[in-house]
Design a protein around this motif. Structure first.
Motif, PDB file in Angstrom:
ATOM      1  N   PHE A  68       0.827  -1.201   0.000  1.00 42.74           N
ATOM      2  CA  PHE A  68       0.000   0.000   0.000  1.00 42.74           C
ATOM      3  C   PHE A  68       0.865   1.258   0.000  1.00 42.74           C
ATOM      4  O   PHE A  68       0.623   2.200  -0.767  1.00 42.74           O
ATOM      5  CB  PHE A  68      -0.927  -0.009   1.214  1.00 42.74           C
ATOM      6  CG  PHE A  68      -1.816   1.212   1.320  1.00 42.74           C
ATOM      7  CD1 PHE A  68      -2.527   1.664   0.215  1.00 42.74           C
ATOM      8  CD2 PHE A  68      -1.949   1.886   2.520  1.00 42.74           C
ATOM      9  CE1 PHE A  68      -3.362   2.780   0.310  1.00 42.74           C
ATOM     10  CE2 PHE A  68      -2.773   3.001   2.618  1.00 42.74           C
ATOM     11  CZ  PHE A  68      -3.476   3.445   1.519  1.00 42.74           C
ATOM     12  N   LYS A  69       1.909   1.275   0.843  1.00 44.32           N
ATOM     13  CA  LYS A  69       2.800   2.445   0.903  1.00 44.32           C
ATOM     14  C   LYS A  69       3.519   2.647  -0.436  1.00 44.32           C
ATOM     15  O   LYS A  69       3.670   3.778  -0.908  1.00 44.32           O
ATOM     16  CB  LYS A  69       3.809   2.266   2.032  1.00 44.32           C
ATOM     17  CG  LYS A  69       3.182   2.322   3.420  1.00 44.32           C
ATOM     18  CD  LYS A  69       4.180   1.960   4.502  1.00 44.32           C
ATOM     19  CE  LYS A  69       3.511   1.932   5.873  1.00 44.32           C
ATOM     20  NZ  LYS A  69       4.453   1.477   6.940  1.00 44.32           N
ATOM     21  N   TRP A  70       3.962   1.535  -1.027  1.00 41.74           N
ATOM     22  CA  TRP A  70       4.611   1.635  -2.335  1.00 41.74           C
ATOM     23  C   TRP A  70       3.655   2.211  -3.367  1.00 41.74           C
ATOM     24  O   TRP A  70       4.044   3.073  -4.173  1.00 41.74           O
ATOM     25  CB  TRP A  70       5.098   0.260  -2.794  1.00 41.74           C
ATOM     26  CG  TRP A  70       5.134   0.131  -4.290  1.00 41.74           C
ATOM     27  CD1 TRP A  70       4.301  -0.603  -5.071  1.00 41.74           C
ATOM     28  CD2 TRP A  70       6.034   0.793  -5.198  1.00 41.74           C
ATOM     29  NE1 TRP A  70       4.605  -0.455  -6.399  1.00 41.74           N
ATOM     30  CE2 TRP A  70       5.668   0.398  -6.512  1.00 41.74           C
ATOM     31  CE3 TRP A  70       7.096   1.661  -5.034  1.00 41.74           C
ATOM     32  CZ2 TRP A  70       6.337   0.859  -7.635  1.00 41.74           C
ATOM     33  CZ3 TRP A  70       7.764   2.124  -6.169  1.00 41.74           C
ATOM     34  CH2 TRP A  70       7.382   1.714  -7.444  1.00 41.74           C
ATOM     35  N   ASN A  71       2.416   1.758  -3.353  1.00 45.24           N
ATOM     36  CA  ASN A  71       1.450   2.230  -4.336  1.00 45.24           C
ATOM     37  C   ASN A  71       1.115   3.707  -4.156  1.00 45.24           C
ATOM     38  O   ASN A  71       0.799   4.387  -5.136  1.00 45.24           O
ATOM     39  CB  ASN A  71       0.181   1.375  -4.276  1.00 45.24           C
ATOM     40  CG  ASN A  71       0.275   0.137  -5.137  1.00 45.24           C
ATOM     41  OD1 ASN A  71      -0.021   0.172  -6.322  1.00 45.24           O
ATOM     42  ND2 ASN A  71       0.741  -0.954  -4.551  1.00 45.24           N
ATOM     43  N   ILE A  72       1.178   4.194  -2.925  1.00 50.12           N
ATOM     44  CA  ILE A  72       0.986   5.633  -2.714  1.00 50.12           C
ATOM     45  C   ILE A  72       2.099   6.413  -3.412  1.00 50.12           C
ATOM     46  O   ILE A  72       1.852   7.403  -4.121  1.00 50.12           O
ATOM     47  CB  ILE A  72       0.969   5.964  -1.204  1.00 50.12           C
ATOM     48  CG1 ILE A  72      -0.297   5.395  -0.547  1.00 50.12           C
ATOM     49  CG2 ILE A  72       1.031   7.475  -0.990  1.00 50.12           C
ATOM     50  CD1 ILE A  72      -0.333   5.575   0.956  1.00 50.12           C
ATOM     51  N   ILE A  73       3.339   5.958  -3.220  1.00 49.72           N
ATOM     52  CA  ILE A  73       4.484   6.621  -3.848  1.00 49.72           C
ATOM     53  C   ILE A  73       4.380   6.553  -5.375  1.00 49.72           C
ATOM     54  O   ILE A  73       4.535   7.559  -6.084  1.00 49.72           O
ATOM     55  CB  ILE A  73       5.804   5.975  -3.378  1.00 49.72           C
ATOM     56  CG1 ILE A  73       5.983   6.167  -1.877  1.00 49.72           C
ATOM     57  CG2 ILE A  73       6.999   6.566  -4.147  1.00 49.72           C
ATOM     58  CD1 ILE A  73       7.123   5.364  -1.284  1.00 49.72           C
ATOM     59  N   PHE A  74       4.110   5.352  -5.883  1.00 45.94           N
ATOM     60  CA  PHE A  74       4.037   5.145  -7.333  1.00 45.94           C
ATOM     61  C   PHE A  74       2.927   5.976  -7.960  1.00 45.94           C
ATOM     62  O   PHE A  74       3.109   6.610  -9.006  1.00 45.94           O
ATOM     63  CB  PHE A  74       3.840   3.660  -7.623  1.00 45.94           C
ATOM     64  CG  PHE A  74       3.819   3.305  -9.085  1.00 45.94           C
ATOM     65  CD1 PHE A  74       4.631   3.970  -9.995  1.00 45.94           C
ATOM     66  CD2 PHE A  74       2.992   2.303  -9.560  1.00 45.94           C
ATOM     67  CE1 PHE A  74       4.619   3.648 -11.345  1.00 45.94           C
ATOM     68  CE2 PHE A  74       2.968   1.967 -10.907  1.00 45.94           C
ATOM     69  CZ  PHE A  74       3.781   2.644 -11.799  1.00 45.94           C
ATOM     70  N   THR A  75       1.756   5.989  -7.331  1.00 47.02           N
ATOM     71  CA  THR A  75       0.620   6.736  -7.867  1.00 47.02           C
ATOM     72  C   THR A  75       0.895   8.234  -7.869  1.00 47.02           C
ATOM     73  O   THR A  75       0.512   8.949  -8.808  1.00 47.02           O
ATOM     74  CB  THR A  75      -0.656   6.434  -7.060  1.00 47.02           C
ATOM     75  OG1 THR A  75      -0.895   5.023  -7.070  1.00 47.02           O
ATOM     76  CG2 THR A  75      -1.854   7.154  -7.654  1.00 47.02           C
ATOM     77  N   THR A  76       1.558   8.722  -6.828  1.00 48.84           N
ATOM     78  CA  THR A  76       1.902  10.147  -6.767  1.00 48.84           C
ATOM     79  C   THR A  76       2.831  10.530  -7.922  1.00 48.84           C
ATOM     80  O   THR A  76       2.602  11.525  -8.626  1.00 48.84           O
ATOM     81  CB  THR A  76       2.580  10.481  -5.426  1.00 48.84           C
ATOM     82  OG1 THR A  76       1.691  10.140  -4.351  1.00 48.84           O
ATOM     83  CG2 THR A  76       2.916  11.962  -5.353  1.00 48.84           C
ATOM     84  N   VAL A  77       3.874   9.740  -8.117  1.00 55.27           N
ATOM     85  CA  VAL A  77       4.819   9.993  -9.214  1.00 55.27           C
ATOM     86  C   VAL A  77       4.113   9.897 -10.564  1.00 55.27           C
ATOM     87  O   VAL A  77       4.312  10.734 -11.454  1.00 55.27           O
ATOM     88  CB  VAL A  77       5.997   8.999  -9.149  1.00 55.27           C
ATOM     89  CG1 VAL A  77       6.887   9.126 -10.382  1.00 55.27           C
ATOM     90  CG2 VAL A  77       6.804   9.203  -7.880  1.00 55.27           C
ATOM     91  N   PHE A  78       3.268   8.876 -10.701  1.00 54.70           N
ATOM     92  CA  PHE A  78       2.557   8.650 -11.960  1.00 54.70           C
ATOM     93  C   PHE A  78       1.617   9.812 -12.281  1.00 54.70           C
ATOM     94  O   PHE A  78       1.556  10.278 -13.426  1.00 54.70           O
ATOM     95  CB  PHE A  78       1.773   7.338 -11.847  1.00 54.70           C
ATOM     96  CG  PHE A  78       1.116   6.901 -13.128  1.00 54.70           C
ATOM     97  CD1 PHE A  78       1.873   6.513 -14.224  1.00 54.70           C
ATOM     98  CD2 PHE A  78      -0.266   6.856 -13.238  1.00 54.70           C
ATOM     99  CE1 PHE A  78       1.266   6.101 -15.400  1.00 54.70           C
ATOM    100  CE2 PHE A  78      -0.878   6.442 -14.405  1.00 54.70           C
ATOM    101  CZ  PHE A  78      -0.106   6.067 -15.492  1.00 54.70           C
TER     102      PHE A  78
END
Length: 420
Positions: free
Chosen positions: A367-377
């Protein structure tokens, strides 16, 4: 290596349950794709680019609503200990009725602000009608999860062939009859009872006793991170649609939506099949970390063997088959299609890493990784849209190619180095 040794190795690989499940699901996807190809050809010739734009918005709205069904019910039941399974199933059954009923109402309500956002009242009724799917799904949802837990994915494969094959044929007929956007919406509603019937027919579980809710907190507690991950994935999957429709127009969205589906349709279907098979496969090996590590690496090799050749072939052949199969009006979508198609290569590896985190009981990390990835994306997409749809497609490719392999490597090291 003599022939006998080679034959033994091949037989051993084919007896691998993960490989068998991938075989079932991939075979199902191939059968579905044969029918879907005919349907896509007909839709591309009978539907306008505007119709495709409407379909993108309607289906995107449904995807955002549907993601709330994944509050962890499936992951919790698959991970559950045998002695607690029956009680969790009964709770999950009643929870699904409450959840899906609320989503039906939400889908109907959000149709109005979405139509206002895109300044098109033609969106209201299709969005509301498609929400009817939620009123039928709870009839078979627990059985579907239990079949996954038991690794009986051949039933899921056969269900997909029957349901999606029927849906595609109906879409084909309705498109020829001139129903426009309804050629996509109505079939999805019509085949949902068939979906529920097949799962109920193939699993004996039925709810016993009355209404149960005491385990809802446990399910939510486990599933909150799973839901968060799915929400972020759905946002990433559909954010480019939202931006194109809002800033470039619905007709441009129709071109982009066609390119995305024609380019990623087959690959995403196979990726979903891999994900469906991988989680129960990994969970069944949790007691033996060495074997789990070995099988996970084998799974990555299988994923590479399936996805990479398919994606490269489809992308390089696009300039030849698009005008012949779909018609001359879609030639302008070819560059976007080729770029988006290649972005499929890293996706299943990132998804495999996510499934690994769930299997070892750490969905919070995913979940934490996906927050980072989605923000960058998201930030990247707002930059890429300055160069129209081609800039957006390049952004999707670059971000996926850089981020997902990095996460896969990190997640693998984290999972297995700490459990040596």
């Amino acid at each position: 290596m003599n022939f006998s040794t080679f034959q033994t190795k091949v037989k051993k690989k084919l007896n691998n349950k993960f490989v068998q499940n991938i075989g079932w699901l991939t075979g199902a996807e191939f059968a579905i794709r044969v029918v879907r190809l005919m349907t896509t050809v007909v839709l591309a010739r009978f539907l306008t680019q505007y119709d495709y734009g409407l379909a993108a918005i309607v289906l995107t709205t449904y995807e955002f609503t549907f993601v709330f069904t994944d509050i962890g019910i499936g992951a919790k039941l698959i991970q559950a200990k045998p002695e607690e399974l029956e009680d969790l199933c009964r709770n999950a059954y009643w929870l699904s009725w409450v959840l899906y009923g609320c989503l039906f109402l939400i889908q109907g309500l959000v149709a109005f602000p979405i139509a206002w956002f895109y300044s098109d009242t033609n969106l209201v009724l299709p969005i509301a009608v498609l929400g009817g799917v939620f009123l039928v799904t709870p009839l078979g949802v627990v059985q579907a999860i239990l079949l996954r837990r038991e690794n009986r994915l051949e039933i899921q494969a056969l269900n997909k062939v029957a349901v999606q094959g029927t849906s595609n044929i109906l879409s084909l007929v309705f498109a020829v009859l001139g129903l426009g956007i309804w050629a996509i919406v109505i079939p999805k509603l019509m085949v949902t009872p068939l979906w529920a019937y097949i799962y109920r027919r193939n699993h004996s579980w039925r709810p016993s006793g009355g209404f149960r809710s005491e385990k809802w907190k446990d399910i939510f507690g486990f599933g909150k991170n799973v839901l968060g991950v799915e929400l972020l994935k759905t946002l990433r999957t559909n954010l480019d649609y939202l931006l194109v429709g809002r800033f470039l127009g619905i007709t441009e969205l129709g071109i982009y939506f066609f390119a995305f589906n024609a380019g990623l349709g087959i690959s995403l279907s196979i990726i979903k099949s891999i994900n469906a098979a991988l989680l129960p496969h990994l969970c069944s090996l949790r007691q033996d970390w060495a074997k789990m590590k070995q099988q996970f690496y084998k799974s990555l090799k299988i994923i590479a063997a399936l996805i990479i050749p398919l994606v490269l072939l489809q992308s390089t052949m696009a300039p030849f088959y698009v005008p012949i199969v779909f018609g001359e009006k879609w030639i302008e979508a070819i560059p976007v299609l080729m770029i988006i198609c290649i972005s499929a290569i890293p996706r299943p590896f990132g998804d495999a890493a996510s499934q690994l985190m769930v299997a070892i009981g750490r969905p919070d990390i995913d979940f934490k990784w996906n927050i980072i990835f989605t923000t960058v994306f998201t930030i990247s997409l707002f930059i890429g849209i300055q160069w129209q749809v081609i800039g957006l497609a390049l952004t999707v490719l670059i971000v996926h190619m850089l981020a997902l392999p990095a996460y896969t490597i990190w997640a693998t090291r984290y999972a297995f180095n700490r459990n040596r």
